[in-house]
Design an enzyme around this catalytic site. Structure first.
Site, mmCIF file in Angstrom:
data_model
loop_
_atom_site.group_PDB
_atom_site.id
_atom_site.type_symbol
_atom_site.label_atom_id
_atom_site.label_comp_id
_atom_site.label_asym_id
_atom_site.label_seq_id
_atom_site.Cartn_x
_atom_site.Cartn_y
_atom_site.Cartn_z
ATOM 1 N N TYR A 42 32.106 -39.888 2.759
ATOM 2 C CA TYR A 42 33.083 -39.110 3.021
ATOM 3 C C TYR A 42 34.606 -39.705 2.271
ATOM 4 O O TYR A 42 35.592 -39.253 1.737
ATOM 5 C CB TYR A 42 33.529 -38.976 4.638
ATOM 6 C CG TYR A 42 32.418 -38.018 5.080
ATOM 7 C CD1 TYR A 42 32.395 -36.540 4.706
ATOM 8 C CD2 TYR A 42 31.635 -38.564 5.913
ATOM 9 C CE1 TYR A 42 31.521 -35.857 5.478
ATOM 10 C CE2 TYR A 42 30.506 -37.523 6.347
ATOM 11 C CZ TYR A 42 30.581 -36.413 6.438
ATOM 12 O OH TYR A 42 29.641 -35.448 6.827
ATOM 13 N N CYS B 108 27.351 -29.825 0.185
ATOM 14 C CA CYS B 108 28.003 -30.689 1.017
ATOM 15 C C CYS B 108 27.004 -31.689 1.630
ATOM 16 O O CYS B 108 27.356 -32.791 2.205
ATOM 17 C CB CYS B 108 28.527 -30.110 2.144
ATOM 18 S SG CYS B 108 27.630 -28.606 3.029
ATOM 19 N N HIS B 109 25.759 -31.445 1.590
ATOM 20 C CA HIS B 109 24.674 -32.495 1.924
ATOM 21 C C HIS B 109 24.743 -33.518 1.353
ATOM 22 O O HIS B 109 24.174 -34.811 1.746
ATOM 23 C CB HIS B 109 23.382 -31.756 2.120
ATOM 24 C CG HIS B 109 22.946 -31.504 0.756
ATOM 25 N ND1 HIS B 109 23.265 -30.285 0.174
ATOM 26 C CD2 HIS B 109 22.051 -32.169 -0.236
ATOM 27 C CE1 HIS B 109 22.681 -30.404 -1.442
ATOM 28 N NE2 HIS B 109 22.072 -31.530 -1.272
ATOM 29 N N GLU C 141 16.085 -34.576 -3.504
ATOM 30 C CA GLU C 141 17.002 -34.925 -4.694
ATOM 31 C C GLU C 141 16.902 -36.393 -5.017
ATOM 32 O O GLU C 141 16.799 -36.460 -6.192
ATOM 33 C CB GLU C 141 18.415 -34.798 -4.378
ATOM 34 C CG GLU C 141 18.796 -33.462 -4.056
ATOM 35 C CD GLU C 141 20.214 -32.890 -3.677
ATOM 36 O OE1 GLU C 141 20.673 -31.847 -4.048
ATOM 37 O OE2 GLU C 141 20.829 -33.940 -3.341
#
Length: 178
Positions: A112, A143-144, A170
């Site tokens: 973040y 957003c993950h 991913e």
């Protein structure tokens, strides 16, 4: 002010669970994602669409072209989602943050704090987290890909098991960084 339209939605099975996409049509007749997430209940998605974009309702269709992109993503083409057109609306910081989220590479999540810095506001860690929480277009606005400062998962509207599944997928399929 525009008259609310009738959007279309469809659901596809994915490894983390059913994934639903809500699309509207832009002035050129192109489908634009206004909401998406791991639910089979379209009401869960319509409730997070900004009121100025919220359609009068949504009709279920069997298939939407954007679902081909979702299936390509889960088949290993994790960059397939990059070109999907998304429309969200909010204040200037959130609008910019959602665009910046689309630049976080698959397989290389940000914290973040790093995401806030990427947005040009390094002290705005809470605002960056809020941008993730208010994202209506999950997967396409990834957003993950943002983690807690300690490397933990943090939160995710669709649950941390879904977030972990996406990050693992991913990591296994992201292009190797140059």
């Amino acid at each position: 002010m525009t008259v609310p339209t009738l959007a279309r939605h469809a659901t596809v099975p994915t490894p983390p669970g059913p994934f639903t996409v809500v699309v509207d049509t832009d002035a050129d007749g192109q489908d634009v994602v206004i909401a998406s997430g791991w639910t089979a209940d379209v009401a869960d998605l319509l409730s997070v669409v900004h009121r100025s974009l919220r359609p009068a309702g949504s009709e279920h269709v069997d298939r939407l072209p954007v679902l081909d992109v979702v299936e390509e993503f889960f088949a290993g083409g994790v960059d397939a989602i990059d070109g999907v057109v998304v429309r969200q609306r909010s204040g200037p910081f959130l609008q910019e943050a959602w665009e910046v989220l689309r630049t976080v590479p698959a397989g290389r999540p940000d914290t973040y704090a790093a995401f806030a810095a990427r947005c040009g506001r390094p002290a705005a860690v809470r605002a960056a987290a809020n941008a993730c929480a208010r994202n209506a277009a999950a997967l396409f606005v990834p957003c993950h890909r943002v983690l807690g400062s300690d490397g933990g998962l943090g939160g995710f509207r669709w649950g941390t098991p879904v977030k972990r599944s996406l990050l693992d997928h991913e990591a296994a399929h992201a292009p190797v960084a140059a």
